[in-house]
Design an enzyme around this catalytic site. Sequence first.
Site, PDB file in Angstrom:
ATOM      1  N   LYS A  71       0.852  -1.196   0.000  1.00 31.46           N
ATOM      2  CA  LYS A  71       0.000   0.000   0.000  1.00 31.46           C
ATOM      3  C   LYS A  71       0.876   1.230   0.000  1.00 31.46           C
ATOM      4  O   LYS A  71       1.847   1.305   0.756  1.00 31.46           O
ATOM      5  CB  LYS A  71      -0.870  -0.013   1.272  1.00 31.46           C
ATOM      6  CG  LYS A  71      -1.895   1.098   1.307  1.00 31.46           C
ATOM      7  CD  LYS A  71      -3.122   0.740   0.510  1.00 31.46           C
ATOM      8  CE  LYS A  71      -4.033   1.921   0.247  1.00 31.46           C
ATOM      9  NZ  LYS A  71      -3.600   2.798  -0.870  1.00 31.46           N
ATOM     10  N   LYS A  99       5.315   2.019  -2.819  1.00 31.70           N
ATOM     11  CA  LYS A  99       5.306   3.412  -3.270  1.00 31.70           C
ATOM     12  C   LYS A  99       5.609   3.427  -4.749  1.00 31.70           C
ATOM     13  O   LYS A  99       6.294   2.540  -5.254  1.00 31.70           O
ATOM     14  CB  LYS A  99       6.380   4.215  -2.523  1.00 31.70           C
ATOM     15  CG  LYS A  99       6.141   5.702  -2.504  1.00 31.70           C
ATOM     16  CD  LYS A  99       4.967   6.037  -1.624  1.00 31.70           C
ATOM     17  CE  LYS A  99       5.012   7.353  -0.950  1.00 31.70           C
ATOM     18  NZ  LYS A  99       4.233   7.428   0.254  1.00 31.70           N
ATOM     19  N   ASP A 120      -0.214  10.981  -3.666  1.00 32.37           N
ATOM     20  CA  ASP A 120       0.913  11.490  -2.876  1.00 32.37           C
ATOM     21  C   ASP A 120       1.326  12.808  -3.523  1.00 32.37           C
ATOM     22  O   ASP A 120       0.531  13.382  -4.272  1.00 32.37           O
ATOM     23  CB  ASP A 120       2.055  10.448  -2.884  1.00 32.37           C
ATOM     24  CG  ASP A 120       3.000  10.599  -1.704  1.00 32.37           C
ATOM     25  OD1 ASP A 120       3.721  11.604  -1.657  1.00 32.37           O
ATOM     26  OD2 ASP A 120       3.027   9.720  -0.829  1.00 32.37           O
ATOM     27  N   THR A 152      -4.965  12.878   6.387  1.00 32.08           N
ATOM     28  CA  THR A 152      -3.569  12.946   6.837  1.00 32.08           C
ATOM     29  C   THR A 152      -3.376  14.132   7.785  1.00 32.08           C
ATOM     30  O   THR A 152      -2.796  13.989   8.867  1.00 32.08           O
ATOM     31  CB  THR A 152      -2.608  13.029   5.633  1.00 32.08           C
ATOM     32  OG1 THR A 152      -3.001  12.055   4.666  1.00 32.08           O
ATOM     33  CG2 THR A 152      -1.177  12.763   6.057  1.00 32.08           C
ATOM     34  N   ASN A 160      -1.837  19.357   0.726  1.00 33.19           N
ATOM     35  CA  ASN A 160      -2.986  18.706   1.376  1.00 33.19           C
ATOM     36  C   ASN A 160      -2.762  18.479   2.876  1.00 33.19           C
ATOM     37  O   ASN A 160      -3.638  18.780   3.695  1.00 33.19           O
ATOM     38  CB  ASN A 160      -3.291  17.390   0.645  1.00 33.19           C
ATOM     39  CG  ASN A 160      -4.275  16.522   1.393  1.00 33.19           C
ATOM     40  OD1 ASN A 160      -3.885  15.614   2.111  1.00 33.19           O
ATOM     41  ND2 ASN A 160      -5.559  16.817   1.253  1.00 33.19           N
ATOM     42  N   SER A 203      -7.364   5.396   3.707  1.00 34.99           N
ATOM     43  CA  SER A 203      -7.279   4.596   2.470  1.00 34.99           C
ATOM     44  C   SER A 203      -7.716   3.158   2.757  1.00 34.99           C
ATOM     45  O   SER A 203      -8.427   2.542   1.964  1.00 34.99           O
ATOM     46  CB  SER A 203      -5.845   4.568   1.943  1.00 34.99           C
ATOM     47  OG  SER A 203      -5.594   5.688   1.131  1.00 34.99           O
TER      48      SER A 203
END
Length: 428
Positions: free
Chosen positions: A70, A106, A146, A190, A221, A362
């Site tokens: 993930k 990633k 991201d 986040t 963000n 997520s």
Amino acid sequence: MSEPTNEFEMAQRQFDQVAELLKLDPQVRDILRWPLREFSFRIPVRMDDGTIRIFQGFRVQHNDVRGPNKGGIRMHPAETLDMVRALATWMTWKCAVVDIPLGGGKGGVIVDPATLSTGEKERLVRGWVQQMWKNIGPRQDVPAPDVGTNPQMMGWMMDEYSKLVGQYTPGVITGKPLGGGGSQGRTEATGYGVIYTVREAMKHLKLDSTQCTAAIQGFGNVAQYAAIGFIEQLGGKVVCVSYWDREDRASYTVTKNDGIDPHFLMKITDQYGSIDKTKAKAAGYLIEDGNAWISKDVDVMIPAALGGQVNGESVHKISQKVKIIAEGANGPTTPDADVVIKERGIFLVPDFLCNAGGVTVSYFEGVQNDMNFYWTKDEVLTKLDTKMTEAFNAVLDMSIKEKVYMRDAAYMVSIARVVKAMQLRGWI
Ligand code: GLU
């Protein structure tokens, strides 16, 4: 020891220190120091002017013993395989520390997304999926947004994957837009997660949050919702944020000593996080050097931009007033800076604990996709708060029990969970 030359060396060094403390077997260290799988591929994209441009893409799957890999996909002009390796490794620890059944991955593309048109972006992310679709999936590897990627891109990628496999598969990717398989609360997750850990750190340190001030680095963000949360949930004051100005090719700190208004600043920020400084100035904000945020006389510092910002040099600029550093970004603090923070006794909420809110929601998004039943925002954020608070307390307890730095304690909690899964599955 000299500072590491790249993020992956830094991630390995952090791991090695804790592996030593835990007296981990050499074989176990060998598995966990490196990603299990790495993909490096070329993505041809038809540009708007009819030419073809080739982009370099990456996906690294660090460890999937606790569940599917993930982690997000970054678009950055200076992306490297080592950077993606480091971030994939941190994802393994991040998912383990919040105890969600996922591993670490990633992805990346070497590109500045601001130079692409909407159509070019769509073709690029669809091209990424065309290269990777056999090696991703709800039970294999689940990408997400991201740096440089956003919900719309996730929607396109989910669509491309669904077409390739011949069935609607929302669980292949998270951070999708609302109404397109996304979860309530994912956008805020986040930044709010950072604030839940800051709240717990303040409880531990017996600080009154309404009397506390914060300096935030970044205004993407994570920083935006950390600022909102600090003000609206904790009742504190945020004195500055910072951003990268695309036109000037320079970073600036945007300061208001009696408190910034993140909602106003968001209105004058473009989709890449660049603030309109003329409008900010007109509203009474001070535009300072990009490094000014680090020397502010505040109680809490939240680096929520890119990695390596608090280093052996800049760490000495941190004010004596600072009591908490909450790492909203991935890898903002170098090992040399860690030594100084540890010595000064500043309370650190380490990155893969502090910013785990995104991947936690997520995970909730994937669960809702599987159930095909969606929760309200309140339900999502309440579940997020519970997860973050439990994770924070597990790490704090470890730090107190073993008398170790919070980063090392977070590693201890995570590594123990990953090693246990490896034992249970018979890998070691
Ligand atoms: N990119 C985010 C992170 O670094 C979120 C990852 C995810 O949602 O999978 O944690």
